[in-house]
Write a protein that holds these residues in place. Structure first.
Motif, mmCIF file in Angstrom:
data_model
loop_
_atom_site.group_PDB
_atom_site.id
_atom_site.type_symbol
_atom_site.label_atom_id
_atom_site.label_comp_id
_atom_site.label_asym_id
_atom_site.label_seq_id
_atom_site.Cartn_x
_atom_site.Cartn_y
_atom_site.Cartn_z
ATOM 1 N N PRO A 150 81.440 -16.257 53.008
ATOM 2 C CA PRO A 150 82.369 -16.329 51.875
ATOM 3 C C PRO A 150 81.711 -15.809 50.605
ATOM 4 C CG PRO A 150 81.457 -18.489 52.345
ATOM 5 C CD PRO A 150 80.996 -17.595 53.448
ATOM 6 N N SER A 151 82.524 -15.580 49.591
ATOM 7 C CA SER A 151 82.010 -15.092 48.309
ATOM 8 C C SER A 151 81.009 -16.085 47.732
ATOM 9 C CB SER A 151 83.162 -14.893 47.319
ATOM 10 O OG SER A 151 84.060 -13.915 47.795
ATOM 11 N N PRO A 153 78.894 -18.094 44.800
ATOM 12 C CA PRO A 153 79.123 -18.568 43.425
ATOM 13 C C PRO A 153 78.392 -17.661 42.441
ATOM 14 C CG PRO A 153 78.427 -20.367 44.868
ATOM 15 C CD PRO A 153 78.209 -19.102 45.624
ATOM 16 N N GLY A 315 82.020 -22.142 38.967
ATOM 17 C CA GLY A 315 82.705 -21.113 39.736
ATOM 18 C C GLY A 315 82.802 -21.374 41.222
ATOM 19 N N LEU A 316 82.539 -22.603 41.679
ATOM 20 C CA LEU A 316 82.669 -22.899 43.101
ATOM 21 C C LEU A 316 84.129 -22.796 43.531
ATOM 22 C CD1 LEU A 316 80.323 -25.992 43.611
ATOM 23 C CD2 LEU A 316 79.828 -23.584 44.086
ATOM 24 N N ASN A 317 84.354 -22.223 44.705
ATOM 25 C CA ASN A 317 85.708 -22.076 45.222
ATOM 26 C C ASN A 317 86.340 -23.439 45.459
ATOM 27 O OD1 ASN A 317 87.736 -21.897 47.551
ATOM 28 N ND2 ASN A 317 87.475 -19.762 47.004
ATOM 29 N N ASN A 318 87.548 -23.632 44.924
ATOM 30 C CA ASN A 318 88.250 -24.894 45.095
ATOM 31 C C ASN A 318 89.630 -24.699 45.695
ATOM 32 O OD1 ASN A 318 88.283 -27.690 44.982
ATOM 33 N ND2 ASN A 318 89.266 -27.754 42.967
ATOM 34 N N THR A 319 89.799 -23.578 46.422
ATOM 35 C CA THR A 319 91.100 -23.302 47.039
ATOM 36 C C THR A 319 91.018 -23.110 48.543
ATOM 37 O OG1 THR A 319 90.846 -20.924 46.589
ATOM 38 C CG2 THR A 319 92.009 -22.243 44.933
ATOM 39 N N THR A 320 89.904 -22.596 49.057
ATOM 40 C CA THR A 320 89.770 -22.304 50.483
ATOM 41 C C THR A 320 89.067 -23.446 51.191
ATOM 42 O OG1 THR A 320 89.616 -19.938 50.003
ATOM 43 C CG2 THR A 320 88.911 -20.662 52.183
ATOM 44 N N THR A 352 86.946 -27.676 50.608
ATOM 45 C CA THR A 352 86.535 -26.519 49.815
ATOM 46 C C THR A 352 85.054 -26.659 49.481
ATOM 47 O OG1 THR A 352 86.981 -27.537 47.669
ATOM 48 C CG2 THR A 352 88.845 -26.427 48.775
#
Length: 413
Positions: A150-151, A153, A315-320, A352
């Motif tokens: 994944p992308s 941070p 900026g941690l992903n909170n949707t996936t 997430t």
């Protein structure tokens, strides 16, 4: 996760800890039959190593978590890298743990799992980041644009590692390869070691630890795109006992003999290697430069940080949401936490990365690190009286997925 959810999660963990002292977790019934050996929801694997499982509320539904707690101050306990016989290879966590004699472990770094963007080029199975096992450097990090996973941070890259030093303390750090190729005409910069991808215009070294897989993948992609094509401007030099013994215009494959190093260059790096001739004296020197500590590492594995000094990274992903594996440490690096989510259908909605960071903080971690997840997430341990480990979570892949490496927990009397 909101404050209310965190408070509920803490309460849930306490209740489940009480409930599991005499039997199977109630939540395990939702997942179907527990894996062999997973009859107890909590307990001691050995002195200094404990295991428990519990439910955690997440944005997309309740998840089931498995946790190993490792006391690094215990003189009988150590942590090291689980890995196959070669960098460019994959194996199941359970098989690696049993082969190494580990009492517990989890999967490790993201890895070169597929090559659909480069027809005719084989995936190597090699990991993304640096790897150190038993104090020995196995490989360095691929260029950040060439990573799988994944992308990242903001502010992180492929050189990030979780490691345990010779002082038995866990740390988050960055390990950057520093190396030179000394030739009769001067020194050349070495920018790769046993990597599935090299930076453009660079030279990389491949040792017997690489394995038998073709090195062609290392010349594919670019510094900005993993999908970019493979370079046609390449050159290899084989060095044995400090002398050039063979050259080739294309990347090779097959086992690299003991005492031999293969230098592979692309573009400008290939041009520099073409100046070398058979019989010339060439010396390759390499080491890893750290960013956070001067303490040598006995073990290090790649991934990316999600929690530093008790605070989630920006900026941690909170949707996936996905099934996840994470590691963290408490008490100044003296206690290691290894977390793996369950991949059973009832819990597969996952968490997430932002939720993972919050959960690791709730578990007491000051710093935490994301490892490969999804079908790779696996936690194993030996149960009472067993001579081999059992898979204690339900991996989403069946059978258990072969991975590049893992974190092994060892105990010796």
């Amino acid at each position: 996760m909101t404050h209310r959810q965190r408070r509920f999660a803490a309460t849930t963990r306490t209740l489940f800890k009480i409930a599991t002292t005499s039997g199977v977790l109630a939540g395990a019934a939702l997942a179907g039959a527990a894996p062999a050996g997973a009859a107890s929801g909590a307990g001691r694997i050995s002195s200094g190593v404990s295991y428990r499982q519990f439910d955690v509320p997440a944005a997309k539904g309740t998840v089931h978590a498995h946790l190993l707690t490792v006391d690094l101050t215990n003189p009988h306990v150590r942590v090291d890298l689980l890995h196959p016989d070669a960098v460019a290879a994959r194996a199941q966590v359970s098989a690696m743990a049993d082969a190494a004699g580990a009492v517990a472990g989890v999967n490790g770094d993201f890895f070169n799992i597929t090559e659909t963007q480069h027809p005719g080029v084989a995936a190597t199975g090699a990991s993304v980041g640096p790897a150190i096992a038993q104090g020995r450097l196995l490989k360095a990090a691929v260029p950040t644009a060439q990573r799988f996973g994944p992308s990242l941070p903001p502010g992180t890259d492929t050189t990030d590692v979780l490691g345990v030093g010779v002082d038995r303390r866990a740390r988050l750090d960055r390990l950057t390869l520093v190396g030179t190729v000394r030739t009769p005409d001067g020194n050349l910069a070495l920018r790769g070691l046993n990597q599935y991808a090299l930076a453009q215009d660079s030279i990389g070294a491949y040792t017997p630890a690489w394995g038998t897989v073709s090195r062609k993948r290392a010349t594919c992609g670019s510094d900005t795109s993993r999908a970019a094509g493979c370079s046609t401007d390449t050159y290899e030099v084989r060095i044995r006992d400090g002398k050039v013994v063979a050259t080739s215009a294309t990347p090779g494959s097959g086992a690299i003999a003991a005492g031999t190093t293969v230098l592979l260059g692309r573009e400008a790096g290939a041009d520099k290697l073409r100046t070398l001739t058979k019989g010339e004296r060439v010396t390759v020197r390499k080491w890893m430069m750290t960013s956070a500590s001067r303490i040598p590492y006995r073990f290090a594995v790649g991934g990316y940080p999600v929690l530093r000094d008790g605070q989630p990274l920006a900026g941690l992903n909170n949707t996936t949401s996905a099934v996840r594996t994470a590691a963290g440490y408490t008490t100044g690096g003296h206690q290691l936490l290894l977390l793996a989510l369950d991949g059973a259908a009832a819990y597969r909605s996952g968490m997430t990365i932002a939720e993972v960071a919050d959960e690791m903080r709730e578990l007491g971690a000051s710093d935490a690190f994301s490892l490969d997840g999804g079908g790779s997430t696996t936690l194993v341990a030996r149960t009472a009286g067993a001579k081999t480990v059992s898979v204690l979570n339900h991996p989403t892949d069946s059978p258990e997925r072969a991975v590049a490496n893992g974190i092994g927990v060892f105990w010796k009397p």
